[in-house]
Structures are given as structure tokens and as C-alpha cells.
Write an enzyme that holds these catalytic residues in place. Structure first.
Site, PDB file in Angstrom:
ATOM      1  N   CYS A   5       0.866  -1.186   0.000  1.00  0.00           N
ATOM      2  CA  CYS A   5       0.000   0.000   0.000  1.00  0.00           C
ATOM      3  C   CYS A   5       0.899   1.232   0.000  1.00  0.00           C
ATOM      4  CB  CYS A   5      -0.928   0.013   1.209  1.00  0.00           C
ATOM      5  SG  CYS A   5      -1.814   1.581   1.389  1.00  0.00           S
ATOM      6  N   CYS A   8       0.502   3.448   3.098  1.00  0.00           N
ATOM      7  CA  CYS A   8       1.135   2.864   4.288  1.00  0.00           C
ATOM      8  C   CYS A   8       2.649   3.077   4.234  1.00  0.00           C
ATOM      9  CB  CYS A   8       0.802   1.379   4.408  1.00  0.00           C
ATOM     10  SG  CYS A   8      -0.860   1.043   5.040  1.00  0.00           S
ATOM     11  N   ASP A  31      -0.341  16.347  -2.198  1.00  0.00           N
ATOM     12  CA  ASP A  31      -0.585  15.430  -3.314  1.00  0.00           C
ATOM     13  C   ASP A  31       0.527  15.600  -4.346  1.00  0.00           C
ATOM     14  OD1 ASP A  31      -3.391  13.882  -4.441  1.00  0.00           O
ATOM     15  OD2 ASP A  31      -1.799  14.330  -5.891  1.00  0.00           O
ATOM     16  N   HIS A  47      -4.798   1.419   8.152  1.00  0.00           N
ATOM     17  CA  HIS A  47      -5.107   1.006   6.783  1.00  0.00           C
ATOM     18  C   HIS A  47      -6.570   0.579   6.690  1.00  0.00           C
ATOM     19  CE1 HIS A  47      -4.439  -0.422   2.684  1.00  0.00           C
ATOM     20  NE2 HIS A  47      -5.298  -1.382   3.017  1.00  0.00           N
ATOM     21  N   GLY A  94     -13.344   7.303  -9.013  1.00  0.00           N
ATOM     22  CA  GLY A  94     -12.020   7.903  -9.160  1.00  0.00           C
ATOM     23  C   GLY A  94     -11.026   7.502  -8.099  1.00  0.00           C
ATOM     24  N   HIS A  99      -6.510   3.146   0.166  1.00  0.00           N
ATOM     25  CA  HIS A  99      -6.260   3.453   1.590  1.00  0.00           C
ATOM     26  C   HIS A  99      -7.017   4.757   1.814  1.00  0.00           C
ATOM     27  CE1 HIS A  99      -3.288   3.771   5.182  1.00  0.00           C
ATOM     28  NE2 HIS A  99      -4.153   4.779   5.280  1.00  0.00           N
ATOM     29  N   HIS A 101      -8.593   8.204   2.198  1.00  0.00           N
ATOM     30  CA  HIS A 101      -7.943   9.514   2.251  1.00  0.00           C
ATOM     31  C   HIS A 101      -8.934  10.577   1.837  1.00  0.00           C
ATOM     32  CE1 HIS A 101      -7.325   7.734  -1.747  1.00  0.00           C
ATOM     33  NE2 HIS A 101      -7.437   8.972  -2.210  1.00  0.00           N
ATOM     34  N   HIS A 103      -9.139  14.301   0.176  1.00  0.00           N
ATOM     35  CA  HIS A 103      -8.465  15.386  -0.540  1.00  0.00           C
ATOM     36  C   HIS A 103      -8.954  16.710   0.037  1.00  0.00           C
ATOM     37  CE1 HIS A 103      -7.272  12.874  -4.151  1.00  0.00           C
ATOM     38  NE2 HIS A 103      -8.239  12.131  -3.665  1.00  0.00           N
TER      39      HIS A 103
END
Ligand code: 5GP
Ligand code: ZN
Length: 115
Positions: A5, A8, A31, A47, A94, A99, A101, A103
Site C-alpha cells: 500500500c 502505508c 498530493d 489502513h 475515481g 487506503h 484519504h 483530498h
């Protein structure tokens, strides 16, 4: 921690990233392919592949995510307290990295709807 990952590996430090914030349970980094002047990823260290995999025991963690989002959104001057928090779930939405997250994007006029 999940083998293979990418997030991770960023969390453990084996892949470098531009970290901007860290708490006991969350890391925030830039990013690598920003879509706006400010594009951060708020990433729980645990995770969890996606929203679909959240359970009741993650409620406190999700509260922490939004506390961190608020702290960043209200202190990064470029945002002027205007920003969007986006969670994509599944490939058709998308999601590329499995994992969970969030944005945090902003720093320009954002349009709607997203693509
Ligand atoms: P998703 O499309 O899964 O919602 O978002 C994954 C995001 O992770 C993308 O915006 C992509 O640019 C970013 N990303 C992928 N690999 C890396 C990396 O190695 N480092 C950083 N900082 N961001 C990455
Ligand atoms: Zn992971």
C-alpha cells in the site's frame, strides 16, 4: 499497515512525501499531482481501504479527520477559509489508492459538478 500500500509506505516513511501535519492517528501530505494551488491528502494512519470498510470503532478517527480539515482549512491563508474535502470511493468514483484519504483542495475558484 498493509504490504504494497503506497500510503502505508508514506506513513511509515519508506516512501518520501512532503508532510505538512501529523497527529497520533493522521498524517497530511501534499498530493504529488496537485489539481489546485492547495491540494493536501488527509490520511488516517490505520489502513482502511475505503468508506465502505469503516466500522463503529472508526467514529472517533473520522471526527479527528474533520477537525484536522478544519484546522488546515482555517489556517492556510491561501485558502481564505474556502476549500473542498473530497472522498472518492471505488474505481468508478475515481479512487486509485485503496487506503482511505480525504483530498483537501482549494486556492482557486472551484467548479461544480466534478468530472
Ligand atoms: P484517489 O484518486 O485514490 O482519490 O487519490 C489518490 C491521490 O494520491 C491522487 O491525487 C494522486 O496524485 C496521489 N498520489 C498517488 N501516489 C502518490 C505518492 O506517491 N505521493 C503523493 N504525495 N501522492 C500520491
Ligand atoms: Zn495502507
Amino acid at each position: 499497515m498493509s504490504d504494497n500500500c503506497i500510503f502505508c509506505k508514506i506513513i511509515s516513511g519508506s516512501i518520501p512525501s512532503e508532510k505538512v501535519h501529523e497527529t497520533q492517528n493522521i498524517v497530511v501530505f501534499k498530493d504529488i499531482n496537485p489539481v489546485s494551488p492547495v491540494h493536501l491528502l488527509i490520511v488516517p494512519k490505520k489502513h482502511i481501504p475505503s468508506i465502505n470498510d469503516l466500522s463503529g470503532e472508526d467514529a472517533h478517527l473520522m471526527g479527528d479527520v474533520f477537525r484536522v480539515a478544519r484546522e488546515l482549512g482555517t489556517t492556510i491563508e491561501e485558502l481564505e477559509k474556502n476549500y473542498r474535502v473530497i472522498i472518492s470511493t471505488g474505481p468508478d468514483a475515481g479512487q486509485v489508492v485503496p487506503h482511505i484519504h480525504f483530498h483537501l483542495i482549494g486556492g482557486r475558484k472551484l467548479t461544480w459538478p466534478p468530472g
